[in-house]
Design a protein around this motif. Structure first.
Motif, PDB file in Angstrom:
ATOM      1  N   ALA A  34       1.332   6.656  -6.870  1.00 52.86           N
ATOM      2  CA  ALA A  34       0.215   7.550  -7.175  1.00 52.86           C
ATOM      3  C   ALA A  34       0.658   9.006  -7.071  1.00 52.86           C
ATOM      4  O   ALA A  34       0.257   9.840  -7.888  1.00 52.86           O
ATOM      5  CB  ALA A  34      -0.946   7.279  -6.242  1.00 52.86           C
ATOM      6  N   LYS A  35       1.484   9.331  -6.092  1.00 50.74           N
ATOM      7  CA  LYS A  35       1.980  10.706  -5.962  1.00 50.74           C
ATOM      8  C   LYS A  35       2.856  11.077  -7.150  1.00 50.74           C
ATOM      9  O   LYS A  35       2.819  12.198  -7.643  1.00 50.74           O
ATOM     10  CB  LYS A  35       2.762  10.858  -4.665  1.00 50.74           C
ATOM     11  CG  LYS A  35       1.905  10.909  -3.441  1.00 50.74           C
ATOM     12  CD  LYS A  35       2.740  11.083  -2.193  1.00 50.74           C
ATOM     13  CE  LYS A  35       1.883  11.033  -0.940  1.00 50.74           C
ATOM     14  NZ  LYS A  35       2.694  11.130   0.278  1.00 50.74           N
ATOM     15  N   GLU A  36       3.667  10.127  -7.617  1.00 52.47           N
ATOM     16  CA  GLU A  36       4.548  10.389  -8.747  1.00 52.47           C
ATOM     17  C   GLU A  36       3.759  10.561 -10.043  1.00 52.47           C
ATOM     18  O   GLU A  36       4.109  11.368 -10.884  1.00 52.47           O
ATOM     19  CB  GLU A  36       5.556   9.244  -8.914  1.00 52.47           C
ATOM     20  CG  GLU A  36       6.560   9.151  -7.797  1.00 52.47           C
ATOM     21  CD  GLU A  36       7.402   7.888  -7.881  1.00 52.47           C
ATOM     22  OE1 GLU A  36       7.229   7.125  -8.859  1.00 52.47           O
ATOM     23  OE2 GLU A  36       8.220   7.668  -6.983  1.00 52.47           O
ATOM     24  N   LYS A  37       2.689   9.809 -10.214  1.00 52.12           N
ATOM     25  CA  LYS A  37       1.914   9.849 -11.449  1.00 52.12           C
ATOM     26  C   LYS A  37       0.936  11.017 -11.507  1.00 52.12           C
ATOM     27  O   LYS A  37       0.355  11.289 -12.529  1.00 52.12           O
ATOM     28  CB  LYS A  37       1.125   8.546 -11.623  1.00 52.12           C
ATOM     29  CG  LYS A  37       1.991   7.357 -11.911  1.00 52.12           C
ATOM     30  CD  LYS A  37       1.124   6.139 -12.111  1.00 52.12           C
ATOM     31  CE  LYS A  37       1.957   4.907 -12.379  1.00 52.12           C
ATOM     32  NZ  LYS A  37       1.113   3.715 -12.526  1.00 52.12           N
ATOM     33  N   ALA A  69      -4.925  14.549  -8.383  1.00 53.10           N
ATOM     34  CA  ALA A  69      -6.310  14.414  -8.841  1.00 53.10           C
ATOM     35  C   ALA A  69      -7.231  14.089  -7.673  1.00 53.10           C
ATOM     36  O   ALA A  69      -8.364  14.585  -7.606  1.00 53.10           O
ATOM     37  CB  ALA A  69      -6.408  13.324  -9.912  1.00 53.10           C
ATOM     38  N   GLN A  70      -6.753  13.286  -6.736  1.00 52.40           N
ATOM     39  CA  GLN A  70      -7.564  12.966  -5.566  1.00 52.40           C
ATOM     40  C   GLN A  70      -7.787  14.198  -4.708  1.00 52.40           C
ATOM     41  O   GLN A  70      -8.874  14.400  -4.167  1.00 52.40           O
ATOM     42  CB  GLN A  70      -6.894  11.868  -4.749  1.00 52.40           C
ATOM     43  CG  GLN A  70      -6.944  10.510  -5.402  1.00 52.40           C
ATOM     44  CD  GLN A  70      -6.148   9.462  -4.644  1.00 52.40           C
ATOM     45  OE1 GLN A  70      -5.333   9.794  -3.788  1.00 52.40           O
ATOM     46  NE2 GLN A  70      -6.384   8.201  -4.962  1.00 52.40           N
ATOM     47  N   LYS A  71      -6.759  15.039  -4.607  1.00 54.28           N
ATOM     48  CA  LYS A  71      -6.919  16.276  -3.828  1.00 54.28           C
ATOM     49  C   LYS A  71      -7.944  17.206  -4.483  1.00 54.28           C
ATOM     50  O   LYS A  71      -8.780  17.796  -3.808  1.00 54.28           O
ATOM     51  CB  LYS A  71      -5.577  16.988  -3.692  1.00 54.28           C
ATOM     52  CG  LYS A  71      -4.619  16.303  -2.762  1.00 54.28           C
ATOM     53  CD  LYS A  71      -3.315  17.063  -2.683  1.00 54.28           C
ATOM     54  CE  LYS A  71      -2.292  16.324  -1.842  1.00 54.28           C
ATOM     55  NZ  LYS A  71      -1.010  17.008  -1.816  1.00 54.28           N
ATOM     56  N   VAL A  72      -7.870  17.318  -5.790  1.00 51.69           N
ATOM     57  CA  VAL A  72      -8.815  18.185  -6.509  1.00 51.69           C
ATOM     58  C   VAL A  72     -10.234  17.621  -6.384  1.00 51.69           C
ATOM     59  O   VAL A  72     -11.186  18.359  -6.126  1.00 51.69           O
ATOM     60  CB  VAL A  72      -8.400  18.318  -7.995  1.00 51.69           C
ATOM     61  CG1 VAL A  72      -9.495  19.008  -8.797  1.00 51.69           C
ATOM     62  CG2 VAL A  72      -7.100  19.074  -8.105  1.00 51.69           C
ATOM     63  N   ALA A  73     -10.355  16.305  -6.553  1.00 52.51           N
ATOM     64  CA  ALA A  73     -11.681  15.687  -6.440  1.00 52.51           C
ATOM     65  C   ALA A  73     -12.242  15.869  -5.038  1.00 52.51           C
ATOM     66  O   ALA A  73     -13.437  16.137  -4.868  1.00 52.51           O
ATOM     67  CB  ALA A  73     -11.597  14.203  -6.791  1.00 52.51           C
ATOM     68  N   GLY A  74     -11.400  15.739  -4.042  1.00 46.89           N
ATOM     69  CA  GLY A  74     -11.854  15.957  -2.665  1.00 46.89           C
ATOM     70  C   GLY A  74     -12.258  17.401  -2.421  1.00 46.89           C
ATOM     71  O   GLY A  74     -13.218  17.692  -1.709  1.00 46.89           O
ATOM     72  N   GLY A  75     -11.538  18.333  -3.030  1.00 43.04           N
ATOM     73  CA  GLY A  75     -11.871  19.755  -2.888  1.00 43.04           C
ATOM     74  C   GLY A  75     -13.163  20.131  -3.580  1.00 43.04           C
ATOM     75  O   GLY A  75     -13.894  21.012  -3.132  1.00 43.04           O
ATOM     76  N   VAL A  76     -13.461  19.462  -4.679  1.00 38.61           N
ATOM     77  CA  VAL A  76     -14.688  19.745  -5.424  1.00 38.61           C
ATOM     78  C   VAL A  76     -15.879  19.026  -4.805  1.00 38.61           C
ATOM     79  O   VAL A  76     -17.013  19.514  -4.862  1.00 38.61           O
ATOM     80  CB  VAL A  76     -14.510  19.332  -6.910  1.00 38.61           C
ATOM     81  CG1 VAL A  76     -15.812  19.401  -7.667  1.00 38.61           C
ATOM     82  CG2 VAL A  76     -13.467  20.219  -7.568  1.00 38.61           C
ATOM     83  N   ALA A  77     -15.640  17.890  -4.185  1.00 38.49           N
ATOM     84  CA  ALA A  77     -16.738  17.070  -3.663  1.00 38.49           C
ATOM     85  C   ALA A  77     -17.499  17.771  -2.539  1.00 38.49           C
ATOM     86  O   ALA A  77     -18.724  17.682  -2.476  1.00 38.49           O
ATOM     87  CB  ALA A  77     -16.204  15.731  -3.175  1.00 38.49           C
ATOM     88  N   GLN A 125       0.831  -1.207   0.000  1.00 37.46           N
ATOM     89  CA  GLN A 125       0.000   0.000   0.000  1.00 37.46           C
ATOM     90  C   GLN A 125       0.862   1.252   0.000  1.00 37.46           C
ATOM     91  O   GLN A 125       0.559   2.229  -0.695  1.00 37.46           O
ATOM     92  CB  GLN A 125      -0.930   0.004   1.209  1.00 37.46           C
ATOM     93  CG  GLN A 125      -2.067  -0.983   1.116  1.00 37.46           C
ATOM     94  CD  GLN A 125      -2.898  -1.033   2.392  1.00 37.46           C
ATOM     95  OE1 GLN A 125      -2.496  -0.488   3.420  1.00 37.46           O
ATOM     96  NE2 GLN A 125      -4.035  -1.709   2.321  1.00 37.46           N
ATOM     97  N   ALA A 126       1.925   1.230   0.771  1.00 32.77           N
ATOM     98  CA  ALA A 126       2.824   2.387   0.806  1.00 32.77           C
ATOM     99  C   ALA A 126       3.461   2.602  -0.558  1.00 32.77           C
ATOM    100  O   ALA A 126       3.595   3.750  -1.022  1.00 32.77           O
ATOM    101  CB  ALA A 126       3.889   2.187   1.878  1.00 32.77           C
TER     102      ALA A 126
END
Length: 86
Positions: free
Chosen positions: A20-23, A28-36, A13-14
Motif C-alpha cells: 500500500a505504501k508503494e502504490k 491517500a489514507q493520510k490525506v483522507a484522515g487529514g480531511v476527515a 498484513q505487513a
C-alpha cells in the motif's frame, strides 16, 4: 497450531501495508484522515447550530404568534366594548 496461523496473518498484513505504501494508497489514507477531522468538526458544529436555531424557531413560531393573536383579540374586544375610551 494457532500461533503459526496468527504469525502468518501478521506477516501478510505487513506485506499488504508495504504494498500500500508503494502504490500510494498510504498517501491517500493520510490525506483522507487529514480531511476527515475538519469535516467531522464542521458537522458537529453545524449540528449544534441547527439545534439552537430550531429551538429559537419553535419559540418564535409558537409563543410569539400566540402572544400576538391574544393581544389583537384583547385590543379588538376592548375597542368593541369601550369605543370612546382612548
Amino acid at each position: 497450531k494457532f500461533a503459526d496461523k496468527i504469525e502468518k496473518m501478521r506477516a501478510d498484513q505487513a506485506q499488504r501495508r508495504e504494498k500500500a505504501k508503494e502504490k500510494g494508497l498510504g498517501q491517500a489514507q493520510k490525506v483522507a484522515g487529514g480531511v476527515a477531522f475538519p469535516l467531522r468538526a464542521y458537522g458537529q458544529v453545524s449540528l449544534g447550530a441547527k439545534r439552537i436555531l430550531e429551538a429559537f424557531d419553535t419559540f418564535c413560531s409558537r409563543y410569539l404568534v400566540a402572544t400576538t393573536v391574544l393581544y389583537t383579540l384583547i385590543k379588538s374586544v376592548h375597542f368593541w366594548i369601550l369605543k370612546d375610551f382612548p
